[in-house]
Write a protein that holds these residues in place. Sequence first.
Motif, PDB file in Angstrom:
ATOM      1  N   ARG A 186       0.698  -1.121   0.103  1.00  0.00           N
ATOM      2  CA  ARG A 186      -0.077  -0.072  -0.068  1.00  0.00           C
ATOM      3  C   ARG A 186       1.035   1.346   0.004  1.00  0.00           C
ATOM      4  O   ARG A 186       1.343   1.841   0.985  1.00  0.00           O
ATOM      5  CB  ARG A 186      -0.942  -0.123   1.399  1.00  0.00           C
ATOM      6  CG  ARG A 186      -1.978   0.883   1.234  1.00  0.00           C
ATOM      7  CD  ARG A 186      -3.196   0.794   2.061  1.00  0.00           C
ATOM      8  NE  ARG A 186      -4.207   1.732   1.859  1.00  0.00           N
ATOM      9  CZ  ARG A 186      -5.159   1.811   0.868  1.00  0.00           C
ATOM     10  NH1 ARG A 186      -4.950   1.153  -0.135  1.00  0.00           N
ATOM     11  NH2 ARG A 186      -5.931   2.923   0.844  1.00  0.00           N
ATOM     12  N   ILE A 187       1.343   1.639  -1.313  1.00  0.00           N
ATOM     13  CA  ILE A 187       2.197   2.656  -1.505  1.00  0.00           C
ATOM     14  C   ILE A 187       1.681   3.914  -2.199  1.00  0.00           C
ATOM     15  O   ILE A 187       1.056   3.832  -3.048  1.00  0.00           O
ATOM     16  CB  ILE A 187       3.289   2.187  -2.352  1.00  0.00           C
ATOM     17  CG1 ILE A 187       4.200   0.750  -1.827  1.00  0.00           C
ATOM     18  CG2 ILE A 187       4.418   3.143  -2.462  1.00  0.00           C
ATOM     19  CD1 ILE A 187       4.786   0.308  -2.471  1.00  0.00           C
ATOM     20  N   ALA A 188       1.818   4.935  -1.513  1.00  0.00           N
ATOM     21  CA  ALA A 188       1.233   6.287  -1.945  1.00  0.00           C
ATOM     22  C   ALA A 188       2.308   6.916  -2.832  1.00  0.00           C
ATOM     23  O   ALA A 188       3.577   6.870  -2.584  1.00  0.00           O
ATOM     24  CB  ALA A 188       0.631   7.211  -0.624  1.00  0.00           C
ATOM     25  N   LEU A 189       1.855   7.715  -3.671  1.00  0.00           N
ATOM     26  CA  LEU A 189       2.698   8.545  -4.591  1.00  0.00           C
ATOM     27  C   LEU A 189       2.209  10.031  -4.380  1.00  0.00           C
ATOM     28  O   LEU A 189       1.101  10.408  -4.666  1.00  0.00           O
ATOM     29  CB  LEU A 189       2.789   8.161  -6.062  1.00  0.00           C
ATOM     30  CG  LEU A 189       3.312   9.078  -7.041  1.00  0.00           C
ATOM     31  CD1 LEU A 189       4.938   8.850  -6.819  1.00  0.00           C
ATOM     32  CD2 LEU A 189       3.139   8.517  -8.615  1.00  0.00           C
ATOM     33  N   ILE A 190       3.134  10.886  -4.204  1.00  0.00           N
ATOM     34  CA  ILE A 190       3.041  12.394  -4.316  1.00  0.00           C
ATOM     35  C   ILE A 190       3.797  12.892  -5.608  1.00  0.00           C
ATOM     36  O   ILE A 190       5.041  12.861  -5.666  1.00  0.00           O
ATOM     37  CB  ILE A 190       3.252  13.029  -3.042  1.00  0.00           C
ATOM     38  CG1 ILE A 190       2.366  12.585  -1.829  1.00  0.00           C
ATOM     39  CG2 ILE A 190       2.843  14.571  -3.295  1.00  0.00           C
ATOM     40  CD1 ILE A 190       2.655  13.447  -0.693  1.00  0.00           C
ATOM     41  N   THR A 191       3.147  13.373  -6.538  1.00  0.00           N
ATOM     42  CA  THR A 191       3.696  13.459  -7.883  1.00  0.00           C
ATOM     43  C   THR A 191       3.915  15.246  -7.878  1.00  0.00           C
ATOM     44  O   THR A 191       3.374  15.918  -6.939  1.00  0.00           O
ATOM     45  CB  THR A 191       2.933  13.579  -8.944  1.00  0.00           C
ATOM     46  OG1 THR A 191       1.713  14.272  -9.140  1.00  0.00           O
ATOM     47  CG2 THR A 191       2.273  11.739  -8.999  1.00  0.00           C
ATOM     48  N   GLY A 192       4.577  15.589  -8.781  1.00  0.00           N
ATOM     49  CA  GLY A 192       4.965  17.057  -8.982  1.00  0.00           C
ATOM     50  C   GLY A 192       3.915  17.421 -10.423  1.00  0.00           C
ATOM     51  O   GLY A 192       2.945  16.889 -10.575  1.00  0.00           O
ATOM     52  N   PRO A 193       3.921  18.721 -10.546  1.00  0.00           N
ATOM     53  CA  PRO A 193       2.887  18.952 -11.457  1.00  0.00           C
ATOM     54  C   PRO A 193       3.049  18.379 -12.809  1.00  0.00           C
ATOM     55  O   PRO A 193       4.089  18.026 -13.282  1.00  0.00           O
ATOM     56  CB  PRO A 193       3.198  20.710 -11.745  1.00  0.00           C
ATOM     57  CG  PRO A 193       4.181  21.174 -10.637  1.00  0.00           C
ATOM     58  CD  PRO A 193       4.733  19.770 -10.179  1.00  0.00           C
ATOM     59  N   ALA A 194       1.887  18.165 -13.479  1.00  0.00           N
ATOM     60  CA  ALA A 194       2.013  17.498 -14.804  1.00  0.00           C
ATOM     61  C   ALA A 194       2.597  18.183 -15.863  1.00  0.00           C
ATOM     62  O   ALA A 194       3.176  17.857 -16.828  1.00  0.00           O
ATOM     63  CB  ALA A 194       0.421  17.221 -15.314  1.00  0.00           C
ATOM     64  N   SER A 195       2.780  19.490 -15.804  1.00  0.00           N
ATOM     65  CA  SER A 195       3.674  20.537 -16.740  1.00  0.00           C
ATOM     66  C   SER A 195       5.091  20.314 -16.726  1.00  0.00           C
ATOM     67  O   SER A 195       5.842  20.592 -17.406  1.00  0.00           O
ATOM     68  CB  SER A 195       3.208  21.839 -16.435  1.00  0.00           C
ATOM     69  OG  SER A 195       3.576  22.343 -14.977  1.00  0.00           O
ATOM     70  N   PHE A 196       5.499  19.576 -15.619  1.00  0.00           N
ATOM     71  CA  PHE A 196       7.176  19.171 -15.492  1.00  0.00           C
ATOM     72  C   PHE A 196       7.372  17.951 -16.003  1.00  0.00           C
ATOM     73  O   PHE A 196       6.550  16.962 -15.677  1.00  0.00           O
ATOM     74  CB  PHE A 196       7.507  19.332 -13.823  1.00  0.00           C
ATOM     75  CG  PHE A 196       7.592  20.659 -13.418  1.00  0.00           C
ATOM     76  CD1 PHE A 196       6.458  21.487 -13.384  1.00  0.00           C
ATOM     77  CD2 PHE A 196       8.845  21.073 -12.888  1.00  0.00           C
ATOM     78  CE1 PHE A 196       6.582  22.825 -12.811  1.00  0.00           C
ATOM     79  CE2 PHE A 196       9.184  22.393 -12.335  1.00  0.00           C
ATOM     80  CZ  PHE A 196       7.879  23.267 -12.049  1.00  0.00           C
ATOM     81  N   ARG A 197       8.212  17.844 -17.145  1.00  0.00           N
ATOM     82  CA  ARG A 197       8.409  16.594 -17.697  1.00  0.00           C
ATOM     83  C   ARG A 197       9.142  15.502 -16.572  1.00  0.00           C
ATOM     84  O   ARG A 197       8.923  14.341 -16.634  1.00  0.00           O
ATOM     85  CB  ARG A 197       9.631  16.635 -18.668  1.00  0.00           C
ATOM     86  CG  ARG A 197       9.729  15.574 -19.728  1.00  0.00           C
ATOM     87  CD  ARG A 197       8.634  14.917 -20.386  1.00  0.00           C
ATOM     88  NE  ARG A 197       9.005  13.920 -21.206  1.00  0.00           N
ATOM     89  CZ  ARG A 197       9.246  13.918 -22.398  1.00  0.00           C
ATOM     90  NH1 ARG A 197       9.368  15.132 -23.103  1.00  0.00           N
ATOM     91  NH2 ARG A 197       9.452  12.870 -23.055  1.00  0.00           N
TER      92      ARG A 197
END
Length: 340
Positions: A186-197
Amino acid sequence: MEGSSRRPTINDVARMAGVSKKTVSRVINESPFVKEDTRKAVQSIIRETGYAPDPQARGLAFRRSFLVGLIYDNPNPQHTVSHQQGLLDAMAGSGFELVVRPVDRTSPRLLDEMRVFIERQKLFGVVLPSPVSEDERLAALLQDLDVRYVRIGSVALDEPGRMLVSHDGKGAAEAARHLADLGHTRIALITGPASFRSSVERRKGFEAGLAERGLNLDPALIKVGAYTYESGVNEAQDLFALEARPTAVFCLNDEMATGVYTAARERGLRIPEDVSVVGFDDSPIARRLWPPMTSVRLPLRDMGRIAGEMLVPNPLRDKPKVQPDIQPELIIRTSTAKAG
Protein backbone atom coordinates in the motif's frame (compact mmCIF):
# COMPACT_ATOMS: atom_id res chain seq x y z
CA MET A 1 55.59 35.17 -14.29
CA GLU A 2 57.78 34.24 -11.36
CA GLY A 3 59.37 37.15 -9.51
CA SER A 4 57.14 39.72 -11.21
CA SER A 5 53.89 41.35 -10.13
CA ARG A 6 52.95 42.00 -13.78
CA ARG A 7 50.07 39.93 -15.05
CA PRO A 8 51.08 37.56 -17.85
CA THR A 9 49.73 38.42 -21.29
CA ILE A 10 48.87 36.42 -24.36
CA ASN A 11 52.15 37.66 -25.84
CA ASP A 12 54.05 36.11 -22.93
CA VAL A 13 52.32 32.78 -23.43
CA ALA A 14 52.97 32.85 -27.19
CA ARG A 15 56.68 33.71 -26.69
CA MET A 16 57.22 30.99 -24.08
CA ALA A 17 55.42 28.38 -26.19
CA GLY A 18 57.16 29.44 -29.39
CA VAL A 19 53.89 29.95 -31.24
CA SER A 20 51.85 32.87 -32.55
CA LYS A 21 49.24 34.82 -30.60
CA LYS A 22 46.67 33.43 -33.00
CA THR A 23 47.61 29.88 -32.04
CA VAL A 24 47.28 30.69 -28.34
CA SER A 25 43.87 32.22 -29.03
CA ARG A 26 42.82 29.09 -30.90
CA VAL A 27 43.89 26.90 -27.98
CA ILE A 28 41.95 29.08 -25.51
CA ASN A 29 38.83 28.82 -27.66
CA GLU A 30 39.30 25.10 -28.28
CA SER A 31 39.66 25.35 -32.03
CA PRO A 32 40.00 21.93 -33.67
CA PHE A 33 42.66 23.37 -35.99
CA VAL A 34 45.54 23.01 -33.52
CA LYS A 35 47.89 20.03 -33.28
CA GLU A 36 47.48 18.07 -30.07
CA ASP A 37 51.12 18.45 -28.95
CA THR A 38 50.93 22.22 -29.56
CA ARG A 39 47.65 22.41 -27.64
CA LYS A 40 49.15 20.60 -24.64
CA ALA A 41 52.28 22.77 -24.66
CA VAL A 42 50.26 25.99 -24.70
CA GLN A 43 47.88 24.75 -21.99
CA SER A 44 50.84 23.80 -19.81
CA ILE A 45 52.30 27.30 -20.06
CA ILE A 46 48.90 28.87 -19.37
CA ARG A 47 48.72 26.87 -16.14
CA GLU A 48 52.32 27.64 -15.16
CA THR A 49 51.98 31.38 -15.71
CA GLY A 50 48.45 31.72 -14.37
CA TYR A 51 47.45 33.57 -17.53
CA ALA A 52 43.73 34.41 -17.71
CA PRO A 53 42.18 35.90 -20.85
CA ASP A 54 40.70 39.38 -20.48
CA PRO A 55 36.94 38.88 -20.89
CA GLN A 56 36.38 42.46 -22.08
CA ALA A 57 39.07 42.25 -24.76
CA ARG A 58 37.84 38.86 -25.88
CA GLY A 59 34.29 40.12 -25.99
CA LEU A 60 35.30 42.98 -28.28
CA ALA A 61 37.21 40.59 -30.51
CA PHE A 62 34.33 38.15 -30.83
CA ARG A 63 31.49 40.69 -30.62
CA ARG A 64 30.11 38.73 -27.68
CA SER A 65 30.51 39.15 -23.97
CA PHE A 66 32.10 36.28 -22.10
CA LEU A 67 28.96 35.72 -20.09
CA VAL A 68 27.02 32.51 -19.65
CA GLY A 69 23.35 32.67 -18.70
CA LEU A 70 21.58 30.24 -16.37
CA ILE A 71 17.87 30.63 -17.17
CA TYR A 72 15.60 28.86 -14.74
CA ASP A 73 12.04 28.52 -13.44
CA ASN A 74 11.96 26.00 -10.60
CA PRO A 75 10.10 26.08 -7.26
CA ASN A 76 13.00 24.23 -5.61
CA PRO A 77 15.77 26.78 -4.89
CA GLN A 78 18.33 24.08 -4.03
CA HIS A 79 18.19 22.83 -7.61
CA THR A 80 19.23 26.21 -8.96
CA VAL A 81 21.94 26.80 -6.33
CA SER A 82 23.51 23.39 -7.01
CA HIS A 83 23.50 23.91 -10.79
CA GLN A 84 25.00 27.37 -10.25
CA GLN A 85 27.82 25.97 -8.09
CA GLY A 86 28.61 23.36 -10.72
CA LEU A 87 28.70 25.93 -13.51
CA LEU A 88 31.09 28.07 -11.48
CA ASP A 89 33.30 25.00 -10.97
CA ALA A 90 33.47 24.49 -14.74
CA MET A 91 34.12 28.18 -15.46
CA ALA A 92 36.90 28.69 -12.90
CA GLY A 93 39.95 30.16 -14.65
CA SER A 94 38.17 30.40 -18.01
CA GLY A 95 37.56 34.16 -18.01
CA PHE A 96 33.81 33.57 -18.26
CA GLU A 97 31.26 34.88 -15.77
CA LEU A 98 27.80 33.62 -14.86
CA VAL A 99 24.52 35.55 -15.11
CA VAL A 100 21.56 33.96 -13.32
CA ARG A 101 18.13 34.84 -14.72
CA PRO A 102 14.83 33.63 -13.21
CA VAL A 103 11.82 33.52 -15.52
CA ASP A 104 8.15 32.62 -15.52
CA ARG A 105 7.94 30.04 -18.28
CA THR A 106 4.15 30.45 -18.47
CA SER A 107 4.43 34.17 -19.27
CA PRO A 108 3.21 35.12 -22.75
CA ARG A 109 6.14 37.55 -22.91
CA LEU A 110 8.80 34.91 -22.16
CA LEU A 111 10.33 34.75 -25.63
CA ASP A 112 10.36 38.54 -26.09
CA GLU A 113 11.96 39.02 -22.69
CA MET A 114 14.58 36.33 -23.39
CA ARG A 115 15.45 37.83 -26.77
CA VAL A 116 16.07 41.22 -25.15
CA PHE A 117 18.05 39.67 -22.28
CA ILE A 118 20.29 37.57 -24.55
CA GLU A 119 20.94 40.34 -27.06
CA ARG A 120 21.56 42.99 -24.40
CA GLN A 121 24.04 40.79 -22.51
CA LYS A 122 25.55 39.43 -25.77
CA LEU A 123 25.62 36.02 -24.10
CA PHE A 124 28.23 33.54 -25.21
CA GLY A 125 26.01 30.66 -24.15
CA VAL A 126 23.06 29.56 -22.06
CA VAL A 127 22.31 26.64 -19.73
CA LEU A 128 18.67 25.60 -19.51
CA PRO A 129 17.79 23.33 -16.56
CA SER A 130 14.39 21.68 -16.37
CA PRO A 131 11.61 22.66 -16.73
CA VAL A 132 12.79 25.61 -18.87
CA SER A 133 14.79 23.14 -20.95
CA GLU A 134 11.53 21.57 -22.11
CA ASP A 135 10.45 24.72 -24.00
CA GLU A 136 11.17 24.04 -27.67
CA ARG A 137 10.39 27.66 -28.54
CA LEU A 138 13.22 28.86 -26.32
CA ALA A 139 15.66 26.38 -27.85
CA ALA A 140 14.61 27.58 -31.31
CA LEU A 141 15.16 31.20 -30.24
CA LEU A 142 18.71 30.41 -29.10
CA GLN A 143 19.43 28.71 -32.43
CA ASP A 144 18.02 31.72 -34.27
CA LEU A 145 20.31 34.03 -32.26
CA ASP A 146 23.28 31.70 -32.89
CA VAL A 147 23.87 31.28 -29.15
CA ARG A 148 25.34 28.07 -27.77
CA TYR A 149 23.22 26.27 -25.24
CA VAL A 150 22.97 23.09 -23.16
CA ARG A 151 19.65 21.68 -21.99
CA ILE A 152 19.40 19.61 -18.81
CA GLY A 153 16.43 17.25 -18.79
CA SER A 154 15.09 13.89 -17.67
CA VAL A 155 14.97 12.61 -21.27
CA ALA A 156 16.78 13.48 -24.49
CA LEU A 157 15.19 16.53 -26.13
CA ASP A 158 17.96 17.71 -28.47
CA GLU A 159 21.19 16.79 -30.21
CA PRO A 160 23.75 15.04 -27.92
CA GLY A 161 26.09 18.05 -27.91
CA ARG A 162 23.30 20.23 -26.54
CA MET A 163 21.75 17.79 -24.09
CA LEU A 164 22.54 16.49 -20.61
CA VAL A 165 20.15 13.64 -19.71
CA SER A 166 19.45 12.74 -16.06
CA HIS A 167 17.31 9.58 -16.59
CA ASP A 168 14.94 10.40 -13.74
CA GLY A 169 12.72 7.41 -14.52
CA LYS A 170 15.50 4.95 -13.73
CA GLY A 171 15.95 6.43 -10.26
CA ALA A 172 12.22 6.33 -9.56
CA ALA A 173 12.07 2.68 -10.64
CA GLU A 174 14.84 1.88 -8.17
CA ALA A 175 12.84 3.56 -5.38
CA ALA A 176 9.79 1.44 -6.30
CA ARG A 177 11.75 -1.79 -6.20
CA HIS A 178 13.24 -0.82 -2.83
CA LEU A 179 9.83 -0.27 -1.21
CA ALA A 180 8.35 -3.40 -2.78
CA ASP A 181 11.30 -5.48 -1.58
CA LEU A 182 10.64 -4.22 1.96
CA GLY A 183 7.19 -5.76 1.72
CA HIS A 184 5.15 -2.59 1.15
CA THR A 185 2.07 -3.02 -1.02
CA ARG A 186 0.00 0.00 0.00
CA ILE A 187 2.30 2.65 -1.39
CA ALA A 188 1.32 6.29 -1.95
CA LEU A 189 2.77 8.61 -4.58
CA ILE A 190 2.93 12.41 -4.38
CA THR A 191 3.73 13.68 -7.86
CA GLY A 192 4.84 17.08 -9.08
CA PRO A 193 2.87 19.22 -11.54
CA ALA A 194 2.00 17.47 -14.80
CA SER A 195 3.54 20.41 -16.67
CA PHE A 196 7.00 19.29 -15.48
CA ARG A 197 8.52 16.58 -17.68
CA SER A 198 10.50 15.36 -14.66
CA SER A 199 7.23 14.64 -12.83
CA VAL A 200 5.90 12.63 -15.77
CA GLU A 201 9.11 10.63 -16.19
CA ARG A 202 9.53 9.96 -12.47
CA ARG A 203 5.95 8.71 -12.15
CA LYS A 204 6.34 6.47 -15.21
CA GLY A 205 9.56 5.04 -13.80
CA PHE A 206 8.00 4.44 -10.38
CA GLU A 207 5.02 2.63 -11.86
CA ALA A 208 7.33 0.53 -14.04
CA GLY A 209 9.41 -0.43 -11.00
CA LEU A 210 6.29 -1.49 -9.09
CA ALA A 211 5.07 -3.50 -12.08
CA GLU A 212 8.35 -5.44 -12.03
CA ARG A 213 7.34 -6.60 -8.54
CA GLY A 214 3.75 -7.34 -9.54
CA LEU A 215 2.31 -4.20 -7.90
CA ASN A 216 0.12 -1.34 -9.11
CA LEU A 217 -0.59 2.08 -7.67
CA ASP A 218 -3.98 2.53 -6.04
CA PRO A 219 -5.54 5.66 -7.62
CA ALA A 220 -6.77 6.68 -4.14
CA LEU A 221 -3.13 6.91 -3.04
CA ILE A 222 -1.95 9.19 -5.85
CA LYS A 223 -1.76 12.89 -4.98
CA VAL A 224 -0.60 15.81 -7.11
CA GLY A 225 1.78 18.18 -5.36
CA ALA A 226 3.52 21.34 -6.49
CA TYR A 227 7.16 20.36 -5.78
CA THR A 228 6.93 22.48 -2.61
CA TYR A 229 7.13 21.69 1.10
CA GLU A 230 3.63 23.03 1.72
CA SER A 231 2.08 20.78 -0.92
CA GLY A 232 3.85 17.80 0.63
CA VAL A 233 2.28 18.61 4.00
CA ASN A 234 -1.20 19.08 2.54
CA GLU A 235 -1.24 15.96 0.39
CA ALA A 236 0.24 13.77 3.14
CA GLN A 237 -2.39 14.99 5.60
CA ASP A 238 -5.07 13.68 3.23
CA LEU A 239 -3.25 10.37 2.81
CA PHE A 240 -2.80 9.85 6.54
CA ALA A 241 -6.48 10.62 7.18
CA LEU A 242 -7.55 7.61 5.12
CA GLU A 243 -8.97 4.66 7.01
CA ALA A 244 -6.55 2.39 5.17
CA ARG A 245 -3.57 4.72 5.12
CA PRO A 246 -0.42 3.92 3.16
CA THR A 247 2.56 2.22 4.79
CA ALA A 248 4.98 3.99 2.46
CA VAL A 249 5.05 7.31 0.57
CA PHE A 250 7.23 8.17 -2.42
CA CYS A 251 7.55 11.87 -3.25
CA LEU A 252 8.91 13.12 -6.53
CA ASN A 253 11.20 15.59 -4.78
CA ASP A 254 12.72 16.09 -1.33
CA GLU A 255 10.81 19.30 -0.61
CA MET A 256 7.50 17.45 -0.67
CA ALA A 257 8.97 14.49 1.22
CA THR A 258 10.02 16.89 3.99
CA GLY A 259 6.38 17.96 4.16
CA VAL A 260 5.42 14.30 4.63
CA TYR A 261 7.66 14.20 7.73
CA THR A 262 5.72 17.12 9.19
CA ALA A 263 2.33 15.60 8.40
CA ALA A 264 3.38 12.26 9.90
CA ARG A 265 4.43 13.87 13.16
CA GLU A 266 1.21 15.88 13.32
CA ARG A 267 -0.68 12.59 12.98
CA GLY A 268 1.45 10.85 15.62
CA LEU A 269 3.03 8.51 13.06
CA ARG A 270 6.61 7.35 13.40
CA ILE A 271 9.08 7.21 10.51
CA PRO A 272 9.88 4.47 9.51
CA GLU A 273 8.02 2.27 12.03
CA ASP A 274 4.55 3.42 10.89
CA VAL A 275 5.32 4.85 7.46
CA SER A 276 8.36 4.71 5.20
CA VAL A 277 9.27 7.85 3.23
CA VAL A 278 11.37 8.19 0.08
CA GLY A 279 12.27 11.47 -1.66
CA PHE A 280 13.97 12.42 -4.91
CA ASP A 281 17.09 14.60 -5.58
CA ASP A 282 19.01 13.76 -2.37
CA SER A 283 19.28 17.46 -1.53
CA PRO A 284 21.09 18.49 1.70
CA ILE A 285 17.82 18.43 3.68
CA ALA A 286 17.58 14.65 3.15
CA ARG A 287 20.68 14.13 5.29
CA ARG A 288 19.67 16.67 7.95
CA LEU A 289 16.21 15.32 8.75
CA TRP A 290 15.66 12.80 11.53
CA PRO A 291 15.60 10.03 10.64
CA PRO A 292 17.80 10.74 7.60
CA MET A 293 15.75 10.30 4.45
CA THR A 294 16.12 7.68 1.75
CA SER A 295 16.24 9.57 -1.54
CA VAL A 296 17.13 9.17 -5.20
CA ARG A 297 20.35 11.08 -5.75
CA LEU A 298 20.78 13.31 -8.75
CA PRO A 299 24.26 14.87 -8.63
CA LEU A 300 22.96 18.36 -9.30
CA ARG A 301 26.28 20.15 -8.84
CA ASP A 302 28.01 17.69 -11.14
CA MET A 303 25.25 18.22 -13.67
CA GLY A 304 25.91 21.95 -13.62
CA ARG A 305 29.65 21.34 -13.97
CA ILE A 306 29.24 18.97 -16.91
CA ALA A 307 26.86 21.37 -18.65
CA GLY A 308 29.47 24.09 -18.17
CA GLU A 309 32.22 21.89 -19.58
CA MET A 310 30.06 21.14 -22.61
CA LEU A 311 29.47 24.85 -23.16
CA VAL A 312 32.56 26.81 -22.10
CA PRO A 313 36.11 26.50 -23.44
CA ASN A 314 38.58 26.54 -20.54
CA PRO A 315 42.36 26.84 -21.09
CA LEU A 316 42.98 25.23 -17.68
CA ARG A 317 41.41 21.95 -18.84
CA ASP A 318 43.30 19.61 -21.13
CA LYS A 319 40.03 18.64 -22.78
CA PRO A 320 36.40 18.71 -21.68
CA LYS A 321 35.51 15.41 -20.06
CA VAL A 322 31.97 15.35 -21.32
CA GLN A 323 29.63 12.82 -19.76
CA PRO A 324 26.34 13.47 -21.57
CA ASP A 325 24.29 11.15 -19.35
CA ILE A 326 23.80 11.17 -15.58
CA GLN A 327 22.80 8.00 -13.74
CA PRO A 328 20.60 8.47 -10.64
CA GLU A 329 21.29 6.41 -7.52
CA LEU A 330 19.03 5.43 -4.63
CA ILE A 331 20.65 6.41 -1.32
CA ILE A 332 19.14 4.23 1.37
CA ARG A 333 18.93 5.74 4.84
CA THR A 334 16.75 5.07 7.86
CA SER A 335 13.45 6.59 6.71
CA THR A 336 12.53 3.24 5.10
CA ALA A 337 12.01 -0.11 6.83
CA LYS A 338 10.17 -3.40 6.34
CA ALA A 339 6.40 -3.16 6.23
CA GLY A 340 4.80 -3.93 9.60
